[in-house]
Scaffold this active site. Structure first.
Site, PDB file in Angstrom:
ATOM      1  N   SER A  38      56.886  59.972  25.886  1.00  0.00           N
ATOM      2  CA  SER A  38      57.848  58.954  25.442  1.00  0.00           C
ATOM      3  C   SER A  38      57.955  58.997  23.920  1.00  0.00           C
ATOM      4  O   SER A  38      56.976  58.768  23.213  1.00  0.00           O
ATOM      5  CB  SER A  38      57.399  57.570  25.903  1.00  0.00           C
ATOM      6  OG  SER A  38      57.377  57.491  27.307  1.00  0.00           O
ATOM      7  N   GLU A  96      57.648  56.108  18.805  1.00  0.00           N
ATOM      8  CA  GLU A  96      56.265  55.937  19.253  1.00  0.00           C
ATOM      9  C   GLU A  96      55.380  57.065  18.710  1.00  0.00           C
ATOM     10  O   GLU A  96      54.176  56.899  18.559  1.00  0.00           O
ATOM     11  CB  GLU A  96      56.206  55.931  20.787  1.00  0.00           C
ATOM     12  CG  GLU A  96      54.852  55.634  21.352  1.00  0.00           C
ATOM     13  CD  GLU A  96      54.867  55.455  22.853  1.00  0.00           C
ATOM     14  OE1 GLU A  96      53.954  55.968  23.523  1.00  0.00           O
ATOM     15  OE2 GLU A  96      55.805  54.807  23.371  1.00  0.00           O
ATOM     16  N   ARG A 151      51.610  49.093  21.680  1.00  0.00           N
ATOM     17  CA  ARG A 151      51.539  50.380  20.987  1.00  0.00           C
ATOM     18  C   ARG A 151      51.095  50.188  19.536  1.00  0.00           C
ATOM     19  O   ARG A 151      51.576  50.860  18.623  1.00  0.00           O
ATOM     20  CB  ARG A 151      52.884  51.118  21.045  1.00  0.00           C
ATOM     21  CG  ARG A 151      53.368  51.425  22.448  1.00  0.00           C
ATOM     22  CD  ARG A 151      52.424  52.394  23.181  1.00  0.00           C
ATOM     23  NE  ARG A 151      52.888  52.617  24.550  1.00  0.00           N
ATOM     24  CZ  ARG A 151      52.494  51.905  25.595  1.00  0.00           C
ATOM     25  NH1 ARG A 151      51.616  50.934  25.443  1.00  0.00           N
ATOM     26  NH2 ARG A 151      52.944  52.155  26.801  1.00  0.00           N
TER      27      ARG A 151
END
Length: 340
Positions: free
Chosen positions: A237, A335, A164
């Site tokens: 998420s 995130e 990520r």
């Protein structure tokens, strides 16, 4: 330049949360985007570029500076004996790109089906799902370098991908993604090592599978785990799955023998399923406070149950992070991207 002023950002985020943008512009080609950024920079106006807002939490009140929506379209491809290069504009929806590849029978993108967001966001986040990250299949990224005032191509290696993470996150405000070229295969190469996909296709003749088969399966899995953002505002998420040392993971296993984790190849670390921890250790699946909560089918997903504010969401996220740290000593990271 002719910017719009005082535009509500609520409709530009799948979370359905957002205040008023000081300036707003939509760019559908490379030239316009360059000129808008040049002008903003010359006037000392802070700027940022967004796609479909599927990973962005906007502040509640006034968002200063210029918000630019990238709507550069277009999909093309070239086929050679080495495989397929599929090129998509940054404003193309990722799922539209995946569907295109699957219809043609090309392998590589199918595990990323039904992920909200645009192609331009994928290299920034190194978007991934079900054992595949875009770092695995990106050939190059075409960008505008705002520092050098130049259009350049960056190879996958130059993008410095991590979990990520990417060059584009580390040098935020320099590179604007205009198009992404994916390297796909015409040869059967299903990637089914994630539990959900093993359960769906474990007894299937792999030679008979097509990219469309995998896509259909992934869509069904995601429909069970993720809400329809048109109905319940969400950014998918909300937190990253934490990566911890193998020793720390083994210590957790002593208390939680069923804890889910995947070894990070080539390292002494393990990527732990935060969804499992939130559900099984913290008891937070379906937990709700006011207008904010974790989704009933997947604790890693934070949802807007009504008229939630960004302030409420951030307080809720802090409470989640504190619970995880208290019970596991793991510090988790968001995130999503917060813009104020």
């Amino acid at each position: 330049m002719n910017f719009e002023k005082n535009i509500s950002l609520k409709e530009y985020s799948t979370f359905h949360i957002g205040g008023i943008a000081e300036y707003f512009a939509v760019c559908s080609n490379e030239k316009d985007l360059r000129e808008v950024i040049r002008y903003a920079s010359s006037e000392n106006i802070e700027w940022r570029v967004i796609g479909s807002g599927s990973n962005i939490l906007f502040a509640d009140n006034f968002v200063s500076g210029l918000t630019i929506k990238n709507e550069i379209e277009g999909i093309s491809h070239t086929v050679s004996k080495e495989g397929v290069i599929l090129r998509a504009g940054a404003g193309v929806l990722l799922d539209e790109c995946v569907a295109y590849a699957c219809r043609e029978g090309w392998w590589g993108l199918e595990n990323l089906s039904a992920i909200p967001g645009t192609v331009g966001a994928t290299p920034i986040q190194n978007v991934g799902a079900y054992g595949v990250e875009v770092a695995d299949i990106i050939d190059s990224v075409f960008v505008y370098d705002a520092v050098q005032d130049a259009f350049i191509h960056l190879s996958a290696q130059e993008c410095r991908f991590g979990y990520r993470d990417s060059l584009f996150k580390r040098e935020n405000g320099r590179y604007v993604i205009l198009a992404v070229s994916f390297r796909l295969s015409t040869h059967s190469s299903p990637r089914l090592h994630y539990k959900d996909l093993q359960q769906a296709y474990g007894d299937t003749d792999l030679a008979a599978l097509t990219p469309q088969n995998i896509r259909d399966g992934v869509i069904k899995i995601r429909e069970k785990k993720f809400p329809d953002w048109h109905v319940l505002g969400t950014l998918g998420s909300f937190f990253k799955n934490p990566i911890i040392s193998r020793t720390s993971f083994e210590t957790l296993q002593e208390s939680y023998p069923d804890i889910v984790g995947h070894e990070v190849i080539g390292t002494a670390t393990v990527k732990v399923s935060l969804g499992w921890i939130l559900d099984r250790v913290c008891g937070l699946r379906g937990f709700r406070e006011g207008n904010v909560g974790t989704y009933e089918a997947q604790a890693l997903v934070v949802v807007n149950y009504g008229e939630a504010t960004a302030h409420e969401v951030l307080l809720f996220a802090e409470k989640i992070a504190n619970s995880v740290k208290e019970k596991t000593k793991i510090e988790i990271e968001k995130e999503i991207r917060f813009i104020k």
